[in-house]
Design a protein around this motif. Structure first.
Motif, PDB file in Angstrom:
ATOM      1  N   PHE A  15      17.425  23.586  -9.277  1.00 54.72           N
ATOM      2  CA  PHE A  15      18.084  22.357  -8.842  1.00 54.72           C
ATOM      3  C   PHE A  15      17.191  21.545  -7.913  1.00 54.72           C
ATOM      4  O   PHE A  15      16.367  22.089  -7.180  1.00 54.72           O
ATOM      5  CB  PHE A  15      19.395  22.682  -8.110  1.00 54.72           C
ATOM      6  CG  PHE A  15      20.389  23.425  -8.952  1.00 54.72           C
ATOM      7  CD1 PHE A  15      21.124  22.772  -9.931  1.00 54.72           C
ATOM      8  CD2 PHE A  15      20.587  24.784  -8.764  1.00 54.72           C
ATOM      9  CE1 PHE A  15      22.036  23.459 -10.705  1.00 54.72           C
ATOM     10  CE2 PHE A  15      21.504  25.485  -9.535  1.00 54.72           C
ATOM     11  CZ  PHE A  15      22.225  24.813 -10.509  1.00 54.72           C
ATOM     12  N   SER A  52      20.106  15.866 -10.428  1.00 50.48           N
ATOM     13  CA  SER A  52      20.056  17.123  -9.674  1.00 50.48           C
ATOM     14  C   SER A  52      19.258  18.209 -10.388  1.00 50.48           C
ATOM     15  O   SER A  52      18.914  19.221  -9.767  1.00 50.48           O
ATOM     16  CB  SER A  52      21.478  17.632  -9.395  1.00 50.48           C
ATOM     17  OG  SER A  52      22.119  18.012 -10.602  1.00 50.48           O
ATOM     18  N   ALA A  77      24.602  21.002  -2.730  1.00 51.44           N
ATOM     19  CA  ALA A  77      23.365  20.639  -2.038  1.00 51.44           C
ATOM     20  C   ALA A  77      23.355  21.188  -0.611  1.00 51.44           C
ATOM     21  O   ALA A  77      22.335  21.700  -0.122  1.00 51.44           O
ATOM     22  CB  ALA A  77      23.201  19.118  -2.015  1.00 51.44           C
ATOM     23  N   PHE A  94      18.270  18.785  -5.231  1.00 49.88           N
ATOM     24  CA  PHE A  94      19.373  18.066  -4.614  1.00 49.88           C
ATOM     25  C   PHE A  94      18.907  16.999  -3.629  1.00 49.88           C
ATOM     26  O   PHE A  94      19.702  16.513  -2.830  1.00 49.88           O
ATOM     27  CB  PHE A  94      20.293  19.049  -3.879  1.00 49.88           C
ATOM     28  CG  PHE A  94      21.039  19.978  -4.796  1.00 49.88           C
ATOM     29  CD1 PHE A  94      21.868  19.476  -5.785  1.00 49.88           C
ATOM     30  CD2 PHE A  94      20.911  21.349  -4.669  1.00 49.88           C
ATOM     31  CE1 PHE A  94      22.567  20.324  -6.628  1.00 49.88           C
ATOM     32  CE2 PHE A  94      21.616  22.207  -5.496  1.00 49.88           C
ATOM     33  CZ  PHE A  94      22.443  21.688  -6.481  1.00 49.88           C
ATOM     34  N   PHE A 153      21.106  13.925  -2.352  1.00 49.20           N
ATOM     35  CA  PHE A 153      22.538  14.185  -2.418  1.00 49.20           C
ATOM     36  C   PHE A 153      23.022  14.657  -1.051  1.00 49.20           C
ATOM     37  O   PHE A 153      22.633  15.718  -0.572  1.00 49.20           O
ATOM     38  CB  PHE A 153      22.857  15.263  -3.463  1.00 49.20           C
ATOM     39  CG  PHE A 153      22.780  14.770  -4.873  1.00 49.20           C
ATOM     40  CD1 PHE A 153      23.845  14.093  -5.441  1.00 49.20           C
ATOM     41  CD2 PHE A 153      21.638  14.972  -5.628  1.00 49.20           C
ATOM     42  CE1 PHE A 153      23.786  13.637  -6.755  1.00 49.20           C
ATOM     43  CE2 PHE A 153      21.570  14.516  -6.940  1.00 49.20           C
ATOM     44  CZ  PHE A 153      22.638  13.855  -7.499  1.00 49.20           C
ATOM     45  N   ILE A 184      28.559  18.485  -6.469  1.00 46.62           N
ATOM     46  CA  ILE A 184      27.100  18.456  -6.319  1.00 46.62           C
ATOM     47  C   ILE A 184      26.676  18.297  -4.857  1.00 46.62           C
ATOM     48  O   ILE A 184      25.807  19.039  -4.389  1.00 46.62           O
ATOM     49  CB  ILE A 184      26.487  17.358  -7.208  1.00 46.62           C
ATOM     50  CG1 ILE A 184      26.609  17.778  -8.679  1.00 46.62           C
ATOM     51  CG2 ILE A 184      25.023  17.117  -6.859  1.00 46.62           C
ATOM     52  CD1 ILE A 184      26.051  16.782  -9.664  1.00 46.62           C
TER      53      ILE A 184
END
Length: 303
Positions: free
Chosen positions: A153, A275, A87, A155, A158, A83
């Protein structure tokens, strides 16, 4: 009292018998899987992710999901590593459909898990690779159709994790990565063998046949469903699958379990929810359950 002690000793011997047999059968697959996974993580991870980043400049259109899936499978990272990497790709402007294909394939399969799965036989290994690849492609196609001009998404928050493979000595760097792999997977691996031994000792074979056997849709649905709470680690589920297949689990049911398990791994669902947000997270769960069910039914029809 002596009878109870004798009974406990006898049952311990039986369980140990099944435990020891399965340990001998799959231990080398676990060790080799970690050894190869550490090699890729230390010496090839950056090249794999760099190759995915370079796709961005190529005019591949929807066909870009194919190399994205392949590179996702080759990536040695787990969910929590994938993830943050995704990102960073998103910040660079990576297409959502390519990103979805890469993430889906990476979540479902990695080089270590490929080696582990070889313990189940070449047919099961081929089914796992093909279905995971197709699941990544399906995720990319759906993203292209429904979210071509939207963001799926989120992100935010992250950040890419710090690289632990930084020791100047390459051999020590590799050994440290290998030891981290043992620490991360070892407990689950041995728990999986213990659970498999308990299943073999105390669950009659006809129960497994009735639950997961044949070409029945019910068996595929049950396997897809139990993959959600039962899956903790890829290496830990190999002993269970090996035992269940020997007891009569159909290949389609095994295929469904191998999709829903890693895709809905309990320890990863929190990161996925963050996310994606609740709405997109729900769509993700529905997609996984439907894909695992129908792919399992197709596998049963072929085999």
């Amino acid at each position: 009292m002596n009878d109870i002690i004798a009974l406990i000793q006898r049952e311990f011997i039986y369980v140990w018998y099944y435990f020891e047999i399965q340990l001998r059968q799959i231990f080398m697959y676990w060790i080799i899987g970690m050894a190869i996974g550490s090699l890729i993580s230390v010496f090839a991870k950056d090249k794999i992710h760099g190759a995915f980043a370079r796709l961005q400049g190529k005019k591949l259109g929807l066909l870009g999901i194919i190399p994205a899936c392949i590179l996702g499978i080759l990536s040695p990272l787990c969910m929590y590593g994938t993830i943050p990497i995704a990102a960073s790709f998103r910040k660079q402007g990576m297409r959502e459909d390519w990103l979805a294909a890469f993430m889906m394939a990476s979540i479902l399969l990695n080089p270590q898990l490929i080696i582990y799965s070889a313990a189940l036989g070449m047919t099961v290994l081929a089914i796992r690779i093909v279905t995971c690849f197709l699941c990544g492609c399906a995720a990319g196609i759906l993203m292209f159709i429904f979210y071509r001009d939207k963001e799926y998404f989120n992100f935010e928050g992250f950040e890419e994790r710090a690289n632990h493979d930084t020791h100047p000595n390459l051999l020590i760097r590799y050994l440290l990565n290998f030891l981290r792999n043992i620490k991360a997977t070892g407990l689950y691996f041995f728990i999986g063998i213990l659970l498999s031994a308990l299943f073999q000792r105390y669950i009659p074979q006809n129960v497994m046949v009735n639950m997961f056997g044949g070409n029945k849709a019910w068996g595929v649905l049950m396997a897809a469903t139990i993959g959600v709470p039962l899956y903790a680690c890829g290496g830990g589920t190999i002993p269970l699958l090996q035992s269940w297949l020997l007891d009569g689990m159909s290949l389609g049911s095994a295929s469904a379990f191998m999709i829903t398990g890693p895709a809905t791994k309990i320890t990863n669902l929190g990161a996925l929810k963050i996310s994606m947000g609740w709405k997109h997270f729900a769509l993700y769960i529905v997609f996984i359950m439907l894909f695992s069910f129908f792919s399992g039914m197709i596998v049963n029809s072929i085999f």
